[in-house]
Scaffold this active site. Structure first.
Site, PDB file in Angstrom:
ATOM      1  N   ARG A  59       0.796  -1.221   0.000  1.00 34.22           N
ATOM      2  CA  ARG A  59       0.000   0.000   0.000  1.00 34.22           C
ATOM      3  C   ARG A  59       0.827   1.269   0.000  1.00 34.22           C
ATOM      4  O   ARG A  59       0.582   2.191  -0.781  1.00 34.22           O
ATOM      5  CB  ARG A  59      -0.930   0.054   1.235  1.00 34.22           C
ATOM      6  N   THR A  60       1.794   1.362   0.907  1.00 37.78           N
ATOM      7  CA  THR A  60       2.511   2.630   1.043  1.00 37.78           C
ATOM      8  C   THR A  60       3.240   2.959  -0.253  1.00 37.78           C
ATOM      9  O   THR A  60       3.094   4.046  -0.806  1.00 37.78           O
ATOM     10  CB  THR A  60       3.509   2.560   2.226  1.00 37.78           C
ATOM     11  N   LYS A  88      25.743  -3.194  -1.564  1.00 42.39           N
ATOM     12  CA  LYS A  88      27.209  -3.356  -1.661  1.00 42.39           C
ATOM     13  C   LYS A  88      27.917  -2.763  -0.448  1.00 42.39           C
ATOM     14  O   LYS A  88      29.131  -2.795  -0.370  1.00 42.39           O
ATOM     15  CB  LYS A  88      27.725  -2.606  -2.907  1.00 42.39           C
ATOM     16  N   ARG A 109      11.760   3.693   3.043  1.00 44.39           N
ATOM     17  CA  ARG A 109      11.376   2.732   4.093  1.00 44.39           C
ATOM     18  C   ARG A 109      12.587   1.855   4.390  1.00 44.39           C
ATOM     19  O   ARG A 109      13.235   1.351   3.466  1.00 44.39           O
ATOM     20  CB  ARG A 109      10.202   1.869   3.646  1.00 44.39           C
ATOM     21  N   HIS A 137       5.751   5.831  11.370  1.00 40.10           N
ATOM     22  CA  HIS A 137       5.204   5.715  10.006  1.00 40.10           C
ATOM     23  C   HIS A 137       4.225   6.883   9.842  1.00 40.10           C
ATOM     24  O   HIS A 137       3.012   6.718   9.804  1.00 40.10           O
ATOM     25  CB  HIS A 137       4.488   4.374   9.874  1.00 40.10           C
TER      26      HIS A 137
HETATM   27  C1  NCD Z   1       2.148  -1.093   8.057  1.00 40.29           C
HETATM   28  C2  NCD Z   1       3.653  -0.915   8.146  1.00 40.29           C
HETATM   29  O1  NCD Z   1       4.375  -1.157   7.183  1.00 40.29           O
HETATM   30  O2  NCD Z   1       4.068  -0.520   9.217  1.00 40.29           O
HETATM   31  N1  NCD Z   1       1.679  -1.278   6.742  1.00 40.29           N
HETATM   32  C3  NCD Z   1       1.434  -0.195   5.958  1.00 40.29           C
HETATM   33  O3  NCD Z   1       2.275   0.634   5.721  1.00 40.29           O
HETATM   34  N2  NCD Z   1       0.188  -0.054   5.472  1.00 40.29           N
HETATM   35  C4  NCD Z   1       1.598  -2.079   9.002  1.00 40.29           C
HETATM   36  C5  NCD Z   1       2.159  -3.468   9.034  1.00 40.29           C
HETATM   37  O4  NCD Z   1       3.049  -3.830   8.265  1.00 40.29           O
HETATM   38  O5  NCD Z   1       1.694  -4.226   9.867  1.00 40.29           O
END
Ligand code: NCD
Length: 310
Positions: A59-60, A88, A109, A137
């Site tokens: 999703r993100t 590397k 991320r 997040h």
């Molecule tokens: C979450 C995350 O990555 O922290 N997912 C997301 O971004 N929608 C929640 C999760 O992974 O449980």
């Protein structure tokens, strides 16, 4: 349109109420316009978003990429970090230095807490923390707050239950940070004791003005909730597999669990869902987790637009 109060978005505590107002106002405009018209408006045309994801994401990452494309911009992406020079041994700071030449805004991320902040120190374009380990997040909390706004028409005086992994869930930490500032909100924390919210964090959120209670009995906790925010047990953060086995199936929301819930309760989940919500719940009007993923696109469109405005 005025800009937001931050250049990089690294932690939820940078987001002011005035930012949330601006973001929601613009997200509402995009939502009402629909995708096609938005694309023609092209608020980000000529701009490039880089997505650097060193941890899995559906999703993100895709909602950020889709948001940029719908705004008329372009996207360059790194697949799970496997194909980058970080593999590397290149440092995040060096990666930050060079990536700024190739993109106008970067979403990152990574599995280490504070990695986005480290990266941002050397980047010369805006950086968005799309999840740094078990820490934060912030854009998921924007998705969450926008969902609450759309579904409840307010952000205060709400009783919010937070269920599951409160220790490692970065979305919980960011959501509590944002929602604890709004007056009259009360949180009920529902978890196995080993996955409780860190006491220091809890104190800090209480200082923001909200009330927090703990109740590991889901049946009694659910009764007067307006929102139940469910999370996945974050398996990848456990160092001892046995500990994960002990807690992985403690809570499961089914139709039966909801018999004592208020009629207008809504259930949210940042997703992915593993087994903490039974699929039979998906068809109930209270199930808002897939709608939540949809709201994500509009709020991320708003965020990209405002973060790239000079
Ligand atoms: C979450 C995350 O990555 O922290 N997912 C997301 O971004 N929608 C929640 C999760 O992974 O449980």
């Amino acid at each position: 349109m005025s800009k937001l109060s931050f250049n990089h978005l690294l932690e939820a505590n940078q987001i002011k109420e005035s930012d949330i107002k601006k973001l929601i106002t613009l997200a509402e405009k995009f939502r009402k316009q629909g995708y096609k018209k938005t694309f023609l408006d092209a608020d980000c045309s000529g701009l490039i978003l880089a997505t650097l994801f060193f941890e899995p994401s559906t999703r993100t990452r895709f909602s950020f990429e889709s948001a940029m494309l719908r705004l008329g911009g372009k996207v360059i992406a790194l697949e799970q970090g496997e194909s980058s020079s970080v593999k590397k041994g290149e440092s995040l700071s060096d990666t930050g230095r060079v990536m700024s030449n190739y993109a106008d805004i970067i979403a990152i991320r990574h599995d280490k807490a504070n990695s986005a902040a480290e990266f941002a120190k050397y980047a010369t374009v805006p950086v968005i923390n799309a999840g740094d380990g078990a820490n934060q997040h912030p854009t998921q909390s924007l998705v969450d707050i926008y969902t609450i706004f759309c579904e409840k028409k307010k952000l205060n005086n709400l009783k919010i239950g937070i269920l599951g992994d409160l220790k490692y869930s970065r979305t919980v930490h960011s959501l509590l940070e944002l929602m604890s500032h709004y007056s009259g909100n009360q949180f009920t924390l529902i978890s196995h004791p080993s996955l409780a919210l860190d006491a220091k964090k809890k104190k800090a959120f209480e200082k923001n003005g909200c009330k927090i209670v703990e109740n590991s009995n889901l049946e009694s906790a659910i009764k007067d909730l307006d929102i139940l925010y469910v999370t996945r047990i974050q398996q990848e953060r456990f160092t001892d597999a046995k500990e994960f086995e002990k807690v992985k199936n403690v809570f499961r929301i089914s139709k039966k669990t909801l018999t004592k819930a208020k009629k207008d309760l809504i259930i949210m989940h940042p997703l992915p869902r593993i087994n903490e919500i039974d699929e039979e719940v998906d068809h109930l009007p209270c199930a808002k987790y897939f709608a939540q993923a949809n709201y994500g696109i509009y709020i991320r469109m708003a965020l990209l637009t405002l973060m790239t405005k000079n």
